[in-house]
Design a protein around this motif. Structure first.
Motif, PDB file in Angstrom:
ATOM      1  N   SER A  28      78.592  17.017  77.610  1.00 21.46           N
ATOM      2  CA  SER A  28      79.009  17.837  78.758  1.00 21.46           C
ATOM      3  C   SER A  28      77.923  17.978  79.812  1.00 21.46           C
ATOM      4  O   SER A  28      78.191  18.429  80.925  1.00 21.46           O
ATOM      5  CB  SER A  28      79.397  19.245  78.296  1.00 21.46           C
ATOM      6  OG  SER A  28      80.392  19.185  77.324  1.00 21.46           O
ATOM      7  N   LEU A  29      76.693  17.649  79.467  1.00 22.81           N
ATOM      8  CA  LEU A  29      75.598  17.768  80.448  1.00 22.81           C
ATOM      9  C   LEU A  29      75.761  16.689  81.512  1.00 22.81           C
ATOM     10  O   LEU A  29      75.940  15.512  81.186  1.00 22.81           O
ATOM     11  CB  LEU A  29      74.242  17.617  79.757  1.00 22.81           C
ATOM     12  CG  LEU A  29      73.775  18.796  78.891  1.00 22.81           C
ATOM     13  CD1 LEU A  29      72.610  18.385  78.018  1.00 22.81           C
ATOM     14  CD2 LEU A  29      73.412  20.005  79.757  1.00 22.81           C
TER      15      LEU A  29
ATOM     16  N   ASP B 124      73.536  23.497  84.816  1.00 25.12           N
ATOM     17  CA  ASP B 124      74.147  22.448  83.995  1.00 25.12           C
ATOM     18  C   ASP B 124      74.075  22.795  82.504  1.00 25.12           C
ATOM     19  O   ASP B 124      75.057  22.643  81.776  1.00 25.12           O
ATOM     20  CB  ASP B 124      73.447  21.113  84.287  1.00 25.12           C
ATOM     21  CG  ASP B 124      74.216  19.937  83.718  1.00 25.12           C
ATOM     22  OD1 ASP B 124      75.472  19.982  83.756  1.00 25.12           O
ATOM     23  OD2 ASP B 124      73.580  18.998  83.221  1.00 25.12           O
TER      24      ASP B 124
ATOM     25  N   ALA C  19      77.294  23.607  79.968  1.00 25.17           N
ATOM     26  CA  ALA C  19      77.494  22.805  78.741  1.00 25.17           C
ATOM     27  C   ALA C  19      77.497  23.705  77.504  1.00 25.17           C
ATOM     28  O   ALA C  19      78.251  23.458  76.552  1.00 25.17           O
ATOM     29  CB  ALA C  19      76.418  21.733  78.634  1.00 25.17           C
TER      30      ALA C  19
ATOM     31  N   ARG D 254      80.792  25.222  76.981  1.00 26.91           N
ATOM     32  CA  ARG D 254      81.843  24.307  76.505  1.00 26.91           C
ATOM     33  C   ARG D 254      81.828  24.133  74.988  1.00 26.91           C
ATOM     34  O   ARG D 254      82.737  23.509  74.431  1.00 26.91           O
ATOM     35  CB  ARG D 254      81.655  22.934  77.142  1.00 26.91           C
ATOM     36  CG  ARG D 254      81.853  23.015  78.640  1.00 26.91           C
ATOM     37  CD  ARG D 254      83.013  22.178  79.092  1.00 26.91           C
ATOM     38  NE  ARG D 254      82.648  21.599  80.362  1.00 26.91           N
ATOM     39  CZ  ARG D 254      82.838  20.339  80.679  1.00 26.91           C
ATOM     40  NH1 ARG D 254      83.378  19.512  79.817  1.00 26.91           N
ATOM     41  NH2 ARG D 254      82.464  19.905  81.851  1.00 26.91           N
TER      42      ARG D 254
END
Ligand SMILES: *Cc1c(COP(=O)(O)O)cnc(C)c1O
Length: 384
Positions: A321-322, A375, A379, A382
């Motif tokens: 996700s990053l 960021d 992440a 998530r």
């Protein structure tokens, strides 16, 4: 010597090349002699002369002078990779039947050299937990010749007490070698604590632009000269003049880059410290060895997050996700990177790593801190 002088002036004899500010790439393999007598003189003093570029090269010499001065040592050799510097330092100081004491947390290919390569030549080793000086002393045998250190290492940042290690080595007649890649010469100068040989993967902070693979080895002139005539000339892992030119260019901004990397790293750690999905942050200045870190080093731009995760898939989900971090090996460039330990789990035919799968190493580059933090936070959100 002032750092600004080292970086901007030292070793640069500009009058020899039209007062150009940027040094020439001396792209030559060999050098002509004025006479047979001149040839004889230079071939018998090759360490101090220009004979052939596997030995000396003027562009490479500028880089060597600067690096030696930055490390507070007399001389320096540069190599075509960090592991070539490791191998040269070790092999120059060991013979058949002898033994090496090495920290257990050393760089993977350093450990491979000791575990897989040197045993073929009758060289043995012991790995120790370098955080404890008594563990190191207990591992020293009558045939031990080298104490190999890496402080801090680049995954969970275990430190060794450099002054105590140097004193121990003196007592037992050992050569100390230290991998200083994490700190760069800006944040730690191990020779000041009595370490004999200081080496770097110059690929990381020193060149700093993810475009050159190189190694650095600094120490007393006699020791460097001995290595020049043995491993350096024999094995021939040299740095090309063009790569030396790029590394000189990288050095111009080394203090700025490492300082920026360190400061952004500190900001991110502060913001993440109490995050519900972070179990622990590893960094020399917040780990158990903090007092020692403060005593012997000044900074560092990598930390490792231990995520609160129940399953490996959650760690993988976080990493994937990053968006502003690249997934990659190596570090030390302009760009921020992550190295997830979970990558090395569940590879058919290979044992799982000793490090837990919830660790993700972050190298912090030169981007804006808020760009990186936002960021990481999205992440972390998530993880489900
Ligand atoms: C990358 C690295 C090395 C190896 O250097 P190369 O330039 O890749 O050969 C050695 N030690 C440390 C700590 C490293 O990070």
């Amino acid at each position: 010597m002032e750092m600004s002088h080292i970086i901007n002036r030292l070793g640069e004899e500009r009058e020899n090349y039209f007062n150009a500010i940027s040094p020439p790439v001396m792209q030559t393999s060999n050098y002509a002699f004025e006479s047979v007598m001149d040839f004889r003189k230079k071939i018998s003093t090759e360490f101090e002369s220009h004979v052939y570029t596997r030995g000396n090269n003027p562009t490479v010499e500028i880089l060597r002078k600067k690096l030696a001065a930055l490390e507070h040592t007399e001389d320096c050799l540069v190599f075509g990779s960090g592991v070539a510097a490791v191998a040269a330092a070790v092999m120059a100081n060991i013979s058949q039947g002898e033994h090496i004491v090495c920290v257990r947390s050393a760089y993977s290919w350093t450990k491979t050299l000791l575990q897989k390569y040197l045993p073929r030549f009758g060289v043995s080793h012991s790995f120790v937990d370098g955080r404890y000086i008594d563990h190191i002393e207990a591992a020293i045998l009558p045939n031990t010749r080298i104490l190999y250190l890496e402080s801090p290492n680049s995954m969970i940042f275990e430190l060794q007490d450099l002054e105590a290690c140097a004193a121990l080595a003196k007592k037992y007649g050992l050569v100390t070698i230290l991998d200083n890649s994490y700190c760069s010469p800006i944040f730690q100068q191990p020779a000041d604590f009595g370490i004999d040989l200081v080496l770097h993967s110059g690929t990381k902070y020193i060149n700093g632009h993810s475009d050159v693979v190189m190694g650095v080895l600094c120490g007393k002139r006699e020791m460097i000269k001995k290595i020049f005539y043995s491993e350096f000339m024999n094995i021939g892992h040299i740095l090309s003049p063009h790569d030396a030119f790029l590394a000189i260019r990288g050095l111009r901004t080394l203090p700025l880059r490492v300082q920026r990397s360190h400061e952004t790293c500190a900001k991110l750690m502060e913001a993440l410290q109490n995050h519900p999905k972070v179990e622990k942050i590893h960094h020399p200045f917040i780990d158990e060895q903090q007092a020692l870190a403060v005593r012997q080093m000044k900074g560092g731009g990598m930390f490792t997050l231990a995520l609160k995760a129940a399953r490996k898939e959650q760690v993988i989900q976080f990493c994937d996700s990053l968006e502003n971090f690249l997934i990659a090996v190596s570090w030390g460039g302009h760009e921020s990177l992550i190295m997830p330990v979970v990558t090395f789990y569940d590879i058919p035919g290979q044992p799982d790593p000793e490090l837990p799968w919830n660790l993700v190493r972050f190298y912090i580059g030169l981007e804006d801190p808020h760009y990186l933090l936002a960021d990481i936070l999205q992440a972390l959100d998530r993880i489900s």
